[in-house]
Design a protein around this motif. Structure first.
Motif, PDB file in Angstrom:
ATOM      1  N   ALA A   1       0.877  -1.289  -0.029  1.00 53.14           N
ATOM      2  CA  ALA A   1       0.106  -0.083  -0.060  1.00 53.14           C
ATOM      3  C   ALA A   1       0.880   1.158  -0.047  1.00 53.14           C
ATOM      4  O   ALA A   1       1.815   1.342   0.866  1.00 53.14           O
ATOM      5  CB  ALA A   1      -1.004  -0.036   1.206  1.00 53.14           C
TER       6      ALA A   1
ATOM      7  N   SER B   1       0.008  -8.532  12.764  1.00 53.64           N
ATOM      8  CA  SER B   1      -1.380  -8.355  13.206  1.00 53.64           C
ATOM      9  C   SER B   1      -2.328  -9.400  12.687  1.00 53.64           C
ATOM     10  O   SER B   1      -1.647 -10.217  11.774  1.00 53.64           O
ATOM     11  CB  SER B   1      -1.828  -6.910  12.519  1.00 53.64           C
ATOM     12  OG  SER B   1      -1.467  -6.628  11.046  1.00 53.64           O
TER      13      SER B   1
ATOM     14  N   GLU C   1     -11.023  -2.979   6.621  1.00 47.23           N
ATOM     15  CA  GLU C   1      -9.971  -2.003   6.584  1.00 47.23           C
ATOM     16  C   GLU C   1      -9.125  -2.172   5.220  1.00 47.23           C
ATOM     17  O   GLU C   1      -9.046  -1.066   4.601  1.00 47.23           O
ATOM     18  CB  GLU C   1      -8.990  -2.132   7.787  1.00 47.23           C
ATOM     19  CG  GLU C   1      -9.655  -2.124   9.227  1.00 47.23           C
ATOM     20  CD  GLU C   1     -10.115  -0.494   9.547  1.00 47.23           C
ATOM     21  OE1 GLU C   1     -10.803  -0.365  10.481  1.00 47.23           O
ATOM     22  OE2 GLU C   1      -9.746   0.319   8.666  1.00 47.23           O
ATOM     23  N   TYR C   2      -8.850  -3.352   4.862  1.00 47.11           N
ATOM     24  CA  TYR C   2      -8.288  -3.641   3.435  1.00 47.11           C
ATOM     25  C   TYR C   2      -8.355  -4.945   3.073  1.00 47.11           C
ATOM     26  O   TYR C   2      -8.562  -5.904   4.023  1.00 47.11           O
ATOM     27  CB  TYR C   2      -6.828  -3.044   3.470  1.00 47.11           C
ATOM     28  CG  TYR C   2      -5.896  -3.679   4.551  1.00 47.11           C
ATOM     29  CD1 TYR C   2      -5.292  -4.931   4.385  1.00 47.11           C
ATOM     30  CD2 TYR C   2      -5.618  -3.095   5.742  1.00 47.11           C
ATOM     31  CE1 TYR C   2      -4.863  -5.506   5.448  1.00 47.11           C
ATOM     32  CE2 TYR C   2      -4.799  -3.574   6.725  1.00 47.11           C
ATOM     33  CZ  TYR C   2      -4.364  -4.917   6.445  1.00 47.11           C
ATOM     34  OH  TYR C   2      -3.498  -5.465   7.431  1.00 47.11           O
TER      35      TYR C   2
ATOM     36  N   LYS D   1      -8.741  -7.789   6.428  1.00 46.22           N
ATOM     37  CA  LYS D   1      -8.482  -7.343   7.755  1.00 46.22           C
ATOM     38  C   LYS D   1      -9.793  -6.265   8.004  1.00 46.22           C
ATOM     39  O   LYS D   1     -10.139  -5.424   7.343  1.00 46.22           O
ATOM     40  CB  LYS D   1      -7.231  -6.302   7.761  1.00 46.22           C
ATOM     41  CG  LYS D   1      -7.068  -5.405   8.827  1.00 46.22           C
ATOM     42  CD  LYS D   1      -6.738  -5.954  10.291  1.00 46.22           C
ATOM     43  CE  LYS D   1      -6.696  -5.066  11.388  1.00 46.22           C
ATOM     44  NZ  LYS D   1      -5.421  -4.290  11.551  1.00 46.22           N
TER      45      LYS D   1
END
Ligand SMILES: [Zn+2]
Lengths: 142, 432
Positions: free
Chosen positions: A37, A69, A98-99, A115
């Motif tokens: 990203a 994570s 989130e992504y 996520k």
């Protein structure tokens, strides 16, 4: 079931990405998949590897800011609309994504990393709906 | 504890008398022993006899760092080399080093002043103190060393440059005090934390100086290491560390006024300002033999307070520095001090106290970039979180400085951890 994702903060400088990958290679950490990203100033390199803890340890030793994570790796069978139906379920449960990024495509199914804003909730939700999730170990064995 | 109660707690009248007596003697001394001062006084028709008390000090001309440079290396010495027992030097801002010389008596007085400072910080003969200022031409190491020996503490002359050895010995020796720059101590606290040694240290006090720092930075040091930190001030031209130090009340730094007469001057008129008003600090060395200085302009901005301190000392106190006359940046017409950024950043718990300001001029517009490092506790895998943090920091800086800054988050350990004077500004504008 969660998988550990290894994230590395990288300043946008020439050669930085390859240095990170070099550290992992030197320590025999095998990359199963990655996604970058990027913004104009920095990038977040998200990695699915066979040994995330070792990867983090070695990157920290080498002066990188890295983080582990929990993400969900989900298996989706190759049928039109399957991913969208799943997203609808997640949406209805009030969970934000989130992504997400594609991991790999096999003969019968595709694997996607996801996520969510609430990892406990998404885990329960995926299980309730019979969605198959994998760990890094599962992937490494393939 | 007070090291020298007679001198540190004497009444203001007694101090006035002592300073007057010493100034009269000093002016006579420099007139007859330093050609530079004699010429300067003759140029304004001033004779030693015209100086009758400390109140006449404003009749005397100023001395600047340029004067020291122009008389490099020994031109301002008042004694022959046979009387000089030590030389120190500091880096000149431009060109040649600034050189100072000490007689044996100068070194004794220096140790006396540092002893007062260490005592103010609660350091005594049963303490083990690590001196982590550089030893050598820089006054920090040997200056602090002399005072620590004078009080009878166990002195460990670490010098700088080996943080690992310092932390190991800190633990193994059970060091109870340390003298170093505040930014280096923050670095040490990081090393200790990284090695999991923070709980094993016996440190009680830190005597930090040689660079400006803020109250917030002091609190940060105190919290991280669970110690008390004190601010010691000095400059090699005047003596070295020990010119002034703050006591446990942290209400300004007590000046060793019987040896160094402080004046705070309006930066435009160069006339003394009232207590509490900000101005440039100047010192007259009342007892120095080697290189006595008359009204030496330090370029440090401070204010002065002559009231009696809660600790009982009557010596004048100078406030924590508000910047340097020559450290000030003017960005888009706004005066900016790096210490303001430092204070602003300590309020943002997601970042470490290290920072770098990069000032540039693009298309005739000044730009300010502030680089910071994220505290490991706040690492994230979300772009959005990093962007939100960047915005938050930019807002805090905007509030503190009154100008906007571009904030850039950089990788860990990329900003300079200075082991000497911290360098926080890169000014690419080349305005001077
Ligand atoms: Zn006090």
């Amino acid at each position: 079931m969660f998988a550990k994702q290894l994230t590395v903060f990288i300043e946008n400088r020439t050669g930085r990405l390859s240095e990170v990958l070099g550290v992992l290679k030197e320590n025999n950490v095998n990359i199963l998949s990655l996604s970058l990203a990027d913004t104009t100033e920095f990038g977040l390199l998200r990695l699915i590897v066979d040994n995330a803890a070792l990867g983090k340890e070695k990157l920290t030793e080498n002066g990188y800011s890295s983080l582990l994570s929990d993400v969900s790796i989900i298996a989706i069978s190759h049928e039109v609309g399957n991913l969208q139906s799943l997203l609808k379920i997640i949406d209805r449960a009030g969970i934000n994504i989130e992504y997400m990024y594609g991991l790999s495509i096999q003969a019968t199914e595709a694997y996607i990393v996801l996520k969510a804003s609430d990892s406990e909730k998404i885990d329960a939700l995926l299980e309730e709906n019979g969605v198959k999730t994998l760990t890094c170990e599962d992937l490494a064995k393939m | 504890m007070i090291w020298n109660e007679t001198k540190e707690c004497m009444s203001r009248e007694q101090m006035h008398d002592l300073q007057s007596k010493r100034l009269v003697k000093l002016v006579d001394y420099v007139y007859h022993n330093v050609e530079f001062y004699r010429r300067k006084m003759q140029a304004i028709d001033l004779m030693p006899g015209d100086i009758k008390s400390i109140d006449d000090i404003t009749k005397l001309p100023f001395t600047t760092k340029d004067d020291l440079r122009d008389n490099y290396p020994f031109g301002l010495f008042a004694v022959p080399n046979s009387e000089i027992v030590r030389i120190h030097a500091s880096s000149g801002t431009t060109g040649k080093a600034t050189v100072v010389g000490y007689t044996r008596k100068d070194l004794d007085i220096w140790a006396e002043c540092v002893a007062r400072c260490l005592t103010m910080a609660g350091v005594a003969k049963d303490d083990i103190i690590q001196i982590a200022y550089g030893y050598g031409l820089f006054t920090g190491g040997l200056g602090a060393h002399g005072g620590a020996e004078k009080i009878g503490a166990t002195v460990v002359p670490m010098s700088t440059g080996n943080s690992k050895k310092l932390t190991t010995m800190m633990v193994d020796f059970g060091a109870t005090a340390i003298a170093c720059t505040p930014s280096y101590l923050l670095h040490i606290s990081e090393v200790l934390a990284a090695e999991g040694l923070t709980d094993q240290i016996k440190l009680k006090a830190a005597i930090c100086g040689a660079e400006p720092w803020t109250e917030k930075m002091r609190h940060e040091i105190e919290q991280r290491l669970r110690i008390k930190a004190y601010d010691i001030y000095g400059l090699s031209e005047v003596m070295g560390p020990g010119v002034a130090c703050d006591c446990a009340f942290h209400k300004g730094l007590h000046v060793c006024e019987d040896h160094f007469y402080p004046e705070v001057l309006n930066t435009k008129t160069l006339l003394p300002v009232a207590d509490g008003e900000t101005g440039e600090l100047a010192f007259t060395t009342l007892t120095k033999e080697g290189i006595p200085l008359i009204r030496y302009r330090t370029k440090d901005l401070t204010s002065i307070d002559h009231s009696t301190c809660d600790c009982g000392r009557t010596s004048a106190r100078i406030s924590r520095f508000k910047g340097r006359v020559d450290d000030m940046l003017i960005i888009r017409g706004v005066n900016v001090f790096p210490s303001q950024i430092e204070a602003a950043l300590i309020e943002v718990e997601e970042v470490t106290p290290h920072y770098m300001m990069i000032v540039d001029r693009v298309n005739n517009l000044d730009t300010l970039e502030v680089q910071v490092e994220v505290d490991p506790k706040y690492y994230t895998d979300e772009v959005r979180a990093i962007e939100a943090l960047t915005k938050k920091i930019a807002h805090v800086i905007q509030q503190a400085l009154g100008i906007s800054a571009k904030v850039k988050i950089v990788e860990p350990q990329t900003l300079i951890r200075s082991e000497g004077k911290a360098v926080h500004v890169i000014d690419n504008r080349k305005l001077y």
